[in-house]
Write an enzyme that holds these catalytic residues in place. Structure first.
Site, short mmCIF file in Angstrom:
data_model
loop_
_atom_site.label_atom_id
_atom_site.label_comp_id
_atom_site.label_asym_id
_atom_site.label_seq_id
_atom_site.Cartn_x
_atom_site.Cartn_y
_atom_site.Cartn_z
N HIS A 37 36.13 41.25 36.14
CA HIS A 37 35.00 41.02 37.17
C HIS A 37 35.36 41.78 38.36
CE1 HIS A 37 37.52 38.43 39.76
NE2 HIS A 37 38.06 37.88 38.60
N ASP A 325 41.77 39.48 35.21
CA ASP A 325 42.96 40.07 35.23
C ASP A 325 44.10 39.81 34.32
OD1 ASP A 325 43.16 37.73 36.73
OD2 ASP A 325 44.09 38.80 38.59
#
Ligand SMILES: *[C@@H]1O[C@H](CO)[C@@H](O)[C@H](O)[C@H]1NC(C)=O
Ligand SMILES: *[C@@H]1O[C@H](CO)[C@@H](O)[C@H](O)[C@H]1NC(C)=O
Ligand SMILES: *[C@@H]1O[C@H](CO)[C@@H](O)[C@H](O)[C@H]1NC(C)=O
Ligand SMILES: *[C@@H]1O[C@H](CO)[C@@H](O)[C@H](O)[C@H]1NC(C)=O
Ligand SMILES: *[C@@H]1O[C@H](CO)[C@@H](O)[C@H](O)[C@H]1NC(C)=O
Ligand SMILES: *[C@@H]1O[C@H](CO)[C@@H](O)[C@H](O)[C@H]1NC(C)=O
Ligand SMILES: *[C@@H]1O[C@H](CO)[C@@H](O)[C@H](O)[C@H]1NC(C)=O
Length: 450
Positions: A37, A325
């Site tokens: 994101h 991540d």
């Protein structure tokens, strides 16, 4: 003259839609993209922090939300993807218009990943370049109030607790057990117990008013980084103990802990008969690498089959995964390219994106994959990192058999929802398989006696 020009234009546009994307004898078959994101607010913070949730007004407000910077980052990544795969720089692979049969987007069930996917699709199909091709009253309603030319794209998700494909830190007792075992090894325990690491944790514990340890350090790392980015003056005022060198030490320790958690540095370290490095990779990245490989395998199988069972696969060209991540790093750790995630260290940055292209040599029918990595918001889609994957022998196009090997090696031992509940210490895994074998035998017996 005019008529023939129009004919020429029609011919060109027709050939653009129907012709294959080739590079020499290689044909582009499918693209899969996995991104983190965009820019977000902190997900939580430490006890003594003078910043509160009220400081985070962006993206709907509150902890962990996508900010307008994050929306912009993903819109721009979407534009780059459009450029590469729609606009012909260099490929005209996907339809200029949204085509529900060739693209599938799946996000984790978090506001920031869902909104990143929406923002990305604004870049891909939002008609923000001069290629306005969406048709009023066909692709969107031509009414006052509707943003002109805006085409909404479906984003799929599943409940977060069940998502073992993209949410790698989901509730999973098995992962907790293996990580606890990892902490008992000399490698991890001696690192946690290093005098400089302990001194750092001690100092941070004093500053923060709560126990700071290697495992919750990421919360502090994130909060400090984002507060400093958004409110530099207030940050200095609120956080007098902060210095860039202190932050670097936090970053070093935090990155090392994250590496251990992804099985890095634990390759071949066996406790209770379990290869910790391999297990952590399997648990965190095995499902995803299998999903990616299976999509490709099906695509290859269907490339010479026009049957009904291949209709969906033959039309599908682009899978996108909107995630975190941690998801990207789990995949990179498994493929042996974690060191390429961020230089000099750490988890992938906002809007980092791994792209896996599938190519088929039409002379030999051999299938290859190419791994591209968009490192951050200012990066291009030209950074090919396939050659870094052990087994790819330094090539940009790597045989699919190499990916199959990774997929087979790290395939979870059963459905994750089930595997997470297995107590490997009590060996209930073998009890389970004995039990299921009996069930299968019973089933066969009952069926054959019908
Ligand atoms: C075609 O392949 C060559 C050799 O791998 C590569 O250098 C080049 O960038 C590729 N071109 C396109 C348009 O994909
Ligand atoms: C998403 O937003 C809703 C409200 O719009 C909020 O209640 C919820 O906590 C948010 N979820 C996450 C994971 O940020
Ligand atoms: C940590 O290190 C200290 C000495 O620095 C040692 O006395 C202690 O036993 C160590 N603890 C563990 C759990 O290894
Ligand atoms: C901890 O704080 C003390 C006192 O401020 C300082 O001397 C020391 O260098 C710090 N250690 C670390 C690892 O941050
Ligand atoms: C490639 O696949 C096609 C379609 O299945 C087949 O006709 C052809 O013989 C194959 N070529 C080679 C070199 O295997
Ligand atoms: C991208 O470029 C902008 C403008 O130069 C800069 O402010 C930003 O820090 C850069 N981002 C990264 C991740 O390098
Ligand atoms: C398959 O993967 C295993 C484990 O990663 C590795 O040791 C082996 O060399 C690989 N084999 C091939 C043929 O790539």
């Amino acid at each position: 003259m005019r008529v023939s020009l129009i004919c020429l234009l029609i011919l060109i546009s027709l050939s653009c839609v129907t012709s294959d994307v080739m590079n020499g004898t290689m044909k582009l078959m499918m693209v899969q993209a996995l991104w983190r994101h965009g820019d977000r607010t902190p997900t939580e913070t430490y006890h003594n922090d003078k910043f509160t949730e009220n400081d985070w007004i962006y993206g709907g407000g509150g902890w962990g939300q996508l900010t307008p910077i994050g929306m912009r980052q993903h819109m721009q990544l979407g534009q780059k993807l459009r450029d590469r795969y729609v606009n012909g720089n260099p490929y005209q692979f996907l339809n200029k218009r949204y085509d529900q049969q060739e693209i599938f987007v799946r996000s984790t069930d978090k506001n920031r990943t869902l909104l990143s996917a929406f923002s990305n699709m604004v870049g891909m199909y939002g008609n923000i370049d001069n290629n306005n091709v969406a048709r009023p009253n066909v692709d969107y309603p031509d009414v006052v109030g509707w943003p002109t030319g805006f085409v909404p794209i479906p984003i799929h998700t599943i409940p977060d607790a069940e998502d073992h494909l993209l949410s790698v830190d989901n509730y999973c007792p098995l992962q907790d057990t293996v990580w606890e075992m990892a902490k008992t090894t000399d490698i991890v325990s001696s690192y946690f117990n290093r005098s400089d690491v302990r001194a750092l944790m001690g100092n941070l514990t004093n500053y923060c008013g709560e126990d700071i340890n290697p495992e919750n350090l990421w919360i502090l790392y994130n909060a400090l980084k984002i507060e400093k980015q958004y409110y530099p003056a207030k940050f200095q005022n609120y956080t007098p103990w902060y210095s860039d060198s202190l932050f670097e030490q936090i970053d070093i320790v935090n990155s090392q802990v994250q590496d251990f958690q992804n099985g890095l540095g634990l390759e071949g370290v066996v406790v209770n008969g379990i290869d910790l490095g391999k297990y952590l990779r399997k648990i965190r990245g095995g499902t995803l690498v299998n999903d990616i490989y299976n999509h490709m395998n099906r695509k290859t199988d269907c490339s010479s089959n026009n049957g009904k069972e291949c209709t969906y696969t033959n039309r599908m060209k682009f899978f996108a995964y909107s995630a975190h991540d941690t998801t990207l790093y789990a995949l990179f750790s498994l493929l042996g390219v974690a060191h390429l995630a961020v230089q000099p260290r750490g988890y992938p940055l906002y809007s980092a994106c791994a792209i896996i292209e599938q190519w088929q040599d039409i002379q030999t029918n051999q299938t290859f994959f190419k791994l591209i990595y968009h490192r951050h918001e200012n990066d291009t889609l030209n950074n090919v990192i396939t050659s870094g994957i052990p087994g790819c022998n330094g090539n940009d196009y790597c045989p699919i058999s190499v990916l199959k090997n990774y997929s087979d090696t790290f395939k979870p031992e059963m459905e994750m929802n089930q595997w997470c509940g297995v107590n490997i210490l009590k060996g209930s895994s073998s009890t389970f398989s004995l039990f299921s074998s009996i069930l299968i035998l019973l089933y066969l017996f009952v069926n054959s006696s019908k």
